[in-house]
Write a protein that holds these residues in place. Structure first.
Motif, PDB file in Angstrom:
ATOM      1  N   GLY A 103       2.251   0.347  -4.010  1.00  0.00           N
ATOM      2  CA  GLY A 103       2.098  -0.416  -2.779  1.00  0.00           C
ATOM      3  C   GLY A 103       2.861  -1.719  -2.782  1.00  0.00           C
ATOM      4  N   TYR A 104       2.903  -2.315  -1.598  1.00  0.00           N
ATOM      5  CA  TYR A 104       3.580  -3.588  -1.404  1.00  0.00           C
ATOM      6  C   TYR A 104       2.763  -4.418  -0.418  1.00  0.00           C
ATOM      7  CZ  TYR A 104       7.181  -6.997  -0.321  1.00  0.00           C
ATOM      8  OH  TYR A 104       7.875  -8.167  -0.159  1.00  0.00           O
ATOM      9  N   LYS A 105       2.514  -5.661  -0.775  1.00  0.00           N
ATOM     10  CA  LYS A 105       1.778  -6.566   0.102  1.00  0.00           C
ATOM     11  C   LYS A 105       2.774  -7.265   1.012  1.00  0.00           C
ATOM     12  CE  LYS A 105      -1.849  -9.993  -0.110  1.00  0.00           C
ATOM     13  NZ  LYS A 105      -2.713 -10.763  -0.995  1.00  0.00           N
ATOM     14  N   LEU A 106       2.709  -6.948   2.297  1.00  0.00           N
ATOM     15  CA  LEU A 106       3.627  -7.507   3.283  1.00  0.00           C
ATOM     16  C   LEU A 106       3.282  -8.948   3.626  1.00  0.00           C
ATOM     17  CD1 LEU A 106       3.726  -4.404   5.617  1.00  0.00           C
ATOM     18  CD2 LEU A 106       5.456  -5.072   3.958  1.00  0.00           C
ATOM     19  N   SER A 107       1.981  -9.240   3.711  1.00  0.00           N
ATOM     20  CA  SER A 107       1.499 -10.590   4.017  1.00  0.00           C
ATOM     21  C   SER A 107       0.063 -10.694   3.522  1.00  0.00           C
ATOM     22  CB  SER A 107       1.579 -10.858   5.525  1.00  0.00           C
ATOM     23  OG  SER A 107       0.616 -10.090   6.217  1.00  0.00           O
TER      24      SER A 107
ATOM     25  N   ARG B 282      -2.492 -10.395   5.241  1.00  0.00           N
ATOM     26  CA  ARG B 282      -3.347  -9.470   5.996  1.00  0.00           C
ATOM     27  C   ARG B 282      -2.789  -8.066   6.128  1.00  0.00           C
ATOM     28  NH1 ARG B 282      -6.406 -12.421  10.702  1.00  0.00           N
ATOM     29  NH2 ARG B 282      -6.745 -10.224  11.067  1.00  0.00           N
ATOM     30  N   ALA B 283      -1.634  -7.775   5.527  1.00  0.00           N
ATOM     31  CA  ALA B 283      -1.037  -6.448   5.686  1.00  0.00           C
ATOM     32  C   ALA B 283      -0.496  -5.934   4.347  1.00  0.00           C
ATOM     33  CB  ALA B 283       0.089  -6.498   6.710  1.00  0.00           C
ATOM     34  N   LEU B 284      -0.776  -4.674   4.063  1.00  0.00           N
ATOM     35  CA  LEU B 284      -0.201  -4.028   2.892  1.00  0.00           C
ATOM     36  C   LEU B 284       0.098  -2.577   3.194  1.00  0.00           C
ATOM     37  CD1 LEU B 284      -2.447  -2.117   1.154  1.00  0.00           C
ATOM     38  CD2 LEU B 284      -3.453  -4.354   0.891  1.00  0.00           C
ATOM     39  N   ILE B 285       0.971  -1.994   2.418  1.00  0.00           N
ATOM     40  CA  ILE B 285       1.394  -0.615   2.601  1.00  0.00           C
ATOM     41  C   ILE B 285       1.308   0.093   1.246  1.00  0.00           C
ATOM     42  CG2 ILE B 285       3.832  -1.121   2.258  1.00  0.00           C
ATOM     43  CD1 ILE B 285       4.449   0.880   4.474  1.00  0.00           C
TER      44      ILE B 285
ATOM     45  N   GLN C 128      -0.765   4.777   3.448  1.00  0.00           N
ATOM     46  CA  GLN C 128      -1.797   3.886   3.958  1.00  0.00           C
ATOM     47  C   GLN C 128      -1.167   2.568   4.408  1.00  0.00           C
ATOM     48  OE1 GLN C 128      -4.413   2.298   0.967  1.00  0.00           O
ATOM     49  NE2 GLN C 128      -6.094   2.101   2.420  1.00  0.00           N
ATOM     50  N   PHE C 129      -1.586   2.116   5.570  1.00  0.00           N
ATOM     51  CA  PHE C 129      -1.178   0.808   6.062  1.00  0.00           C
ATOM     52  C   PHE C 129      -2.446   0.059   6.453  1.00  0.00           C
ATOM     53  CE2 PHE C 129      -0.001  -2.098   9.506  1.00  0.00           C
ATOM     54  CZ  PHE C 129       0.962  -2.858   8.834  1.00  0.00           C
ATOM     55  N   LYS C 130      -2.654  -1.089   5.873  1.00  0.00           N
ATOM     56  CA  LYS C 130      -3.848  -1.902   6.169  1.00  0.00           C
ATOM     57  C   LYS C 130      -3.426  -3.241   6.701  1.00  0.00           C
ATOM     58  CE  LYS C 130      -7.772  -1.254   3.166  1.00  0.00           C
ATOM     59  NZ  LYS C 130      -8.331  -1.651   1.908  1.00  0.00           N
TER      60      LYS C 130
END
Length: 60
Positions: free
Chosen positions: A20-24, A26-29, A58-60
């Motif tokens: 996974g990668y944490k985009l911000s 409040r958002a991760l993929i 998964q996208f959160k």
């Protein structure tokens, strides 16, 4: 080992990988993979196990 009634024991395993990668804040993929080998009493007489495989996103 997993035993079903009076049958011989069978090896079982489960592997779960996740990348996974944490985009911000409040958002991760995530991309994930799950593979399991499980003993089963209802499978054929030759091979009394089955394989379960799942791939996901998964996208959160």
């Amino acid at each position: 080992m997993q035993y079903i009634e009076d049958q011989d024991g069978q090896s079982t395993y489960s592997v779960h990988t996740k990348l996974g990668y944490k985009l911000s804040e409040r958002a991760l993929i995530n991309i994930y993979d799950l593979k399991r080998i499980i003993a089963s009493a209802v499978a054929t007489a030759v091979d009394t196990s089955f394989t379960y495989t799942a791939l996901g996103f998964q996208f959160k």
